[in-house]
Design a protein around this motif. Structure first.
Motif, PDB file in Angstrom:
ATOM      1  N   LEU A 133     -10.133  25.404  36.586  1.00 15.85           N
ATOM      2  CA  LEU A 133     -10.030  24.973  37.981  1.00 15.85           C
ATOM      3  C   LEU A 133     -11.423  24.711  38.519  1.00 15.85           C
ATOM      4  O   LEU A 133     -12.393  25.370  38.107  1.00 15.85           O
ATOM      5  N   PRO A 134     -11.566  23.741  39.447  1.00 13.37           N
ATOM      6  CA  PRO A 134     -12.888  23.494  40.035  1.00 13.37           C
ATOM      7  C   PRO A 134     -13.441  24.758  40.679  1.00 13.37           C
ATOM      8  O   PRO A 134     -12.685  25.569  41.227  1.00 13.37           O
ATOM      9  N   SER A 135     -14.739  24.880  40.618  1.00 16.16           N
ATOM     10  CA  SER A 135     -15.395  26.077  41.143  1.00 16.16           C
ATOM     11  C   SER A 135     -15.037  26.339  42.607  1.00 16.16           C
ATOM     12  O   SER A 135     -14.770  27.482  43.000  1.00 16.16           O
ATOM     13  N   THR A 222       0.813  24.586  33.282  1.00 14.99           N
ATOM     14  CA  THR A 222      -0.389  23.728  33.232  1.00 14.99           C
ATOM     15  C   THR A 222      -1.674  24.437  33.679  1.00 14.99           C
ATOM     16  O   THR A 222      -2.758  24.004  33.316  1.00 14.99           O
ATOM     17  N   VAL A 223      -1.527  25.488  34.483  1.00 14.90           N
ATOM     18  CA  VAL A 223      -2.703  26.220  34.976  1.00 14.90           C
ATOM     19  C   VAL A 223      -2.626  27.652  34.462  1.00 14.90           C
ATOM     20  O   VAL A 223      -1.567  28.282  34.548  1.00 14.90           O
TER      21      VAL A 223
ATOM     22  N   GLY B 260       5.233  22.255  39.928  1.00 14.41           N
ATOM     23  CA  GLY B 260       4.990  21.122  39.042  1.00 14.41           C
ATOM     24  C   GLY B 260       4.065  20.100  39.674  1.00 14.41           C
ATOM     25  O   GLY B 260       3.157  19.558  39.031  1.00 14.41           O
ATOM     26  N   LEU B 261       4.316  19.879  40.965  1.00 16.19           N
ATOM     27  CA  LEU B 261       3.486  18.905  41.696  1.00 16.19           C
ATOM     28  C   LEU B 261       2.039  19.378  41.810  1.00 16.19           C
ATOM     29  O   LEU B 261       1.089  18.619  41.559  1.00 16.19           O
ATOM     30  N   ILE B 262       1.893  20.649  42.164  1.00 15.54           N
ATOM     31  CA  ILE B 262       0.529  21.214  42.277  1.00 15.54           C
ATOM     32  C   ILE B 262      -0.158  21.151  40.921  1.00 15.54           C
ATOM     33  O   ILE B 262      -1.341  20.810  40.823  1.00 15.54           O
ATOM     34  N   GLY B 263       0.585  21.432  39.862  1.00 11.24           N
ATOM     35  CA  GLY B 263       0.021  21.376  38.516  1.00 11.24           C
ATOM     36  C   GLY B 263      -0.471  19.989  38.160  1.00 11.24           C
ATOM     37  O   GLY B 263      -1.559  19.818  37.604  1.00 11.24           O
ATOM     38  N   ARG B 264       0.342  18.978  38.510  1.00  9.00           N
ATOM     39  CA  ARG B 264      -0.069  17.591  38.209  1.00  9.00           C
ATOM     40  C   ARG B 264      -1.330  17.228  38.974  1.00  9.00           C
ATOM     41  O   ARG B 264      -2.249  16.589  38.453  1.00  9.00           O
ATOM     42  N   LEU B 265      -1.342  17.641  40.261  1.00  3.73           N
ATOM     43  CA  LEU B 265      -2.537  17.350  41.078  1.00  3.73           C
ATOM     44  C   LEU B 265      -3.759  18.047  40.495  1.00  3.73           C
ATOM     45  O   LEU B 265      -4.856  17.473  40.457  1.00  3.73           O
ATOM     46  N   ALA B 266      -3.537  19.291  40.043  1.00  3.48           N
ATOM     47  CA  ALA B 266      -4.665  20.046  39.485  1.00  3.48           C
ATOM     48  C   ALA B 266      -5.179  19.388  38.209  1.00  3.48           C
ATOM     49  O   ALA B 266      -6.399  19.323  37.976  1.00  3.48           O
TER      50      ALA B 266
END
Lengths: 351, 271
Positions: A133-135, A222-223, B260-266
């Motif tokens: 993630l960005p800082s 994803t994160v 899912g949306l936040i993940g794509r944006l990230a």
């Protein structure tokens, strides 16, 4: 690389064992709360899970703020008597915490394990994932865990006990905690996946809980570790991390300036592990002592996991090379066989 | 039921047991020192530690013991039909055991009460495993600390005689609102019963804090003696009346979409 020499694999095995024990181990320990191991576990093992082997310390803290300290303040009673149960819980927590320190997050917590498994699933599905993630984002997120700890674990329950807010706010963190929903669902109980229309407080909290649980599930694909970053247990650990026996230690060398693999490997995006050149103890507030930074440090003994000062796992160039290869192999193998990794940078994303 | 037992006519009766509460009121026989009703006999979300009073009818000659979590017994006396439960200073379930022996008839009433105090250091399983009376119905398990019996929930009980399970014995449940259920114990002396969802005037979507009583009773004849036992407990309205699983799933689904949306944006912003 032999899986038995891969620290990430060993950690995963420990995590899975801890998950099974904490979520289903009630048959070994017993059904009633008195049967549970400690009642003050430094990890999110939920008391709402009737089959669990232990429960997290945040539950008694909220309960004691509400029913002991809050009521003692409201009733003009003996404050020390009101505070005593909290002190006993804190002492129990600290005895356990001293043994594993923040490794309770990285090695034991069922919710942390679940998020890691989800991220592994995201990788295996070939999803594009966030390397780091960005800082600025990390910096913005960090205070949230402190706010949740102060407001939801201690503040509102105390105010509920005093009588300044309604009793539905007596255990607000439990009401939004994803572990409550996860661990009960894991026992085939859908009773915690509800919207509660009993009052406006319960309505808001229950909607928030389900939203948060849903967000955590897909975001974790994803994160890395999305909920861990705002978890009040992480904040509580941070307060007492100097009392823990395991530590992350750094012997900075000039090459550290140009490397930064440790920070990229960190699932919590702690860039200070890379940038810190003075301090030896780099067990930062968000560290979960998972050891990935040590695994991906290419320089001998620059990073170490130490227990009571004795090194138990040290950075090593030979290990690094093998680990990097194993990681590349892991990244290139997906269920959809896309032959590419989400981030495309082998050796960084978690196996 | 044997005629001789019916003819006795003066059976032990906990006054709280079968009194249908008015809507919005709590079952009203367990009282604190101020004689205000305590809804759940220590199971309510209350941490009062004072003495409680219990109304008991037809209790002449009855022996009353309060079993503490460490299995020590506190003999209690009845005065003017009232039993005072002292504060034991110990947290966890206690068992109020009332017994009376007529020679040809042995009666037992048991109620498990959650009393507050210092941590007992004993599991409730010790209390349920102990032989508190020759013939007893034992919850298997008792609702865990901070939990309650709820309407429309399945619960299990065991019938035991001198500590051993009694198989093939009829057990009857009677609720404050008149619901009657019966079951027969299996080989292990176990019966499973779904508590009746019989609270009147429930409004869907609105919290209902009412509690009511149910009794489980059984009778057994051995060696010319008839043994009767009753287990008293409180049950409450099932929160499913104001909990919505469907809305919960919907909120979770919206959260998943948002995640899912936040993940794509990230992912995009990280490139």
């Amino acid at each position: 690389m032999s899986p038995w020499k891969n620290v990430s694999v060993l950690r995963k095995l420990v995590q899975l064992g801890a998950f099974l024990f904490l979520v289903y181990g009630g048959s070994l320990t017993g059904y009633y709360l008195e049967d549970k191991l400690s009642g003050a576990l430094p990890a999110l093992s939920c008391a709402y899970d009737m089959q669990g082997a232990d429960l997290c310390t945040l539950i008694p803290f909220q309960h004691q703020m509400d029913h002991r300290l809050g009521e003692a303040i409201a009733g003009g009673g003996n404050l020390m008597l009101g505070l005593m149960p909290t002190l006993i819980t804190l002492a129990t927590f600290l005895i356990l915490f001293a043994v594993l320190n923040k490794a309770f997050c990285g090695w034991i917590c069922p919710l942390g394990t679940f998020q890691e498994l989800l991220h592994n699933l995201g990788q295996k599905l070939g999803l594009q994932r966030v390397e780091s993630l960005p800082s600025a984002t990390v910096q913005r997120i960090r205070p949230v865990k402190w706010l949740i700890l102060l407001l939801l674990v201690f503040g509102l329950p105390l105010l509920a006990g005093i009588g300044w807010v309604n009793h539905d706010l007596g255990d607000p963190f439990c009401k939004i905690c994803p572990s409550r929903i996860l661990t009960t669902l894991a026992n085939a109980e859908s009773t915690e996946l509800y919207v509660d229309s009993a009052s406006s407080s319960t309505l808001v909290l229950s909607i928030l809980a389900n939203l948060l649980f849903g967000v955590m599930i897909t975001l974790a694909l994803t994160v890395r570790q999305p909920f861990c970053r705002i978890c009040p247990m992480l904040a509580l650990h941070a307060v007492f991390r100097k009392l823990g026996m395991p530590r992350l230690v750094k012997h900075a060398v000039p090459r550290c300036d140009r490397c930064g693999l440790c920070a990229k490997a960190c699932p919590m995006d702690i860039r200070e592990i890379h940038s810190e050149m003075q301090k030896r103890d780099v067990t930062f507030e968000d560290c979960t002592l998972c050891g990935r930074c040590v695994e991906f440090c290419p320089d001998k003994e620059v990073l170490q996991l130490r227990y009571l000062g004795f090194p138990v796992f040290s950075a090593d160039p030979a290990y690094f090379k093998q680990r990097k290869q194993a990681q590349r192999h892991w990244e290139n193998t997906t269920l959809l066989d896309r032959r590419k990794s989400g981030t495309g940078k082998a050796g960084i994303t978690p196996p | 039921m044997h005629n001789s037992v019916s003819a006795a006519g003066a059976m032990l009766l906990l006054a709280l047991a079968l009194t249908a509460p008015q809507p919005g009121a709590q079952s009203g026989a367990l009282q604190n020192d101020n004689h205000t009703p305590l809804a759940a006999a220590g199971q309510a979300h209350s941490h009062r530690r004072g003495a409680m009073k219990l109304l008991l009818e037809n209790a002449e000659g009855a022996q009353i013991n309060l079993w503490k979590p460490d299995l020590t017994r506190l003999p209690l006396t009845i005065e003017h039909g009232i039993v005072t439960l002292p504060a034991t200073g110990v947290d966890n379930y206690h068992a109020l055991v009332i017994e009376r022996d007529w020679g040809y008839l042995h009666e037992t009433l048991i109620r498990y009460l959650y009393l507050h105090g210092k941590p007992s250091g004993h599991s409730t399983s010790e209390l349920t495993a102990a032989e508190k009376s020759s013939f007893e119905i034992v919850p298997d398990p008792v609702p865990r600390e901070h939990q309650h019996y709820r309407s429309d929930q399945q619960w299990r009980f065991q019938v035991r005689f001198k500590g051993a399970p009694v198989a093939h014995l009829p057990v009857e449940l009677l609720s404050s609102y008149g619901s009657r259920l019966s079951a027969v114990s299996d080989e292990r002396g176990l019966v499973e019963l779904r508590l009746p969802d019989d609270f009147p005037q429930i409004e869907t979507g609105r919290r209902d804090r009412r509690g009511a009583e149910f009794t489980l009773s059984a009778e057994l004849s051995k060696g010319g003696i008839t043994y009767q036992t009753r287990l008293y407990a409180e049950y409450r309205v099932n929160p499913s009346h104001w909990h919505s699983l469907e809305l919960g799933i919907l909120a979770g689904g919206i959260g998943m979409l948002a995640g899912g949306l936040i993940g794509r944006l990230a992912v995009r912003s990280s490139r």
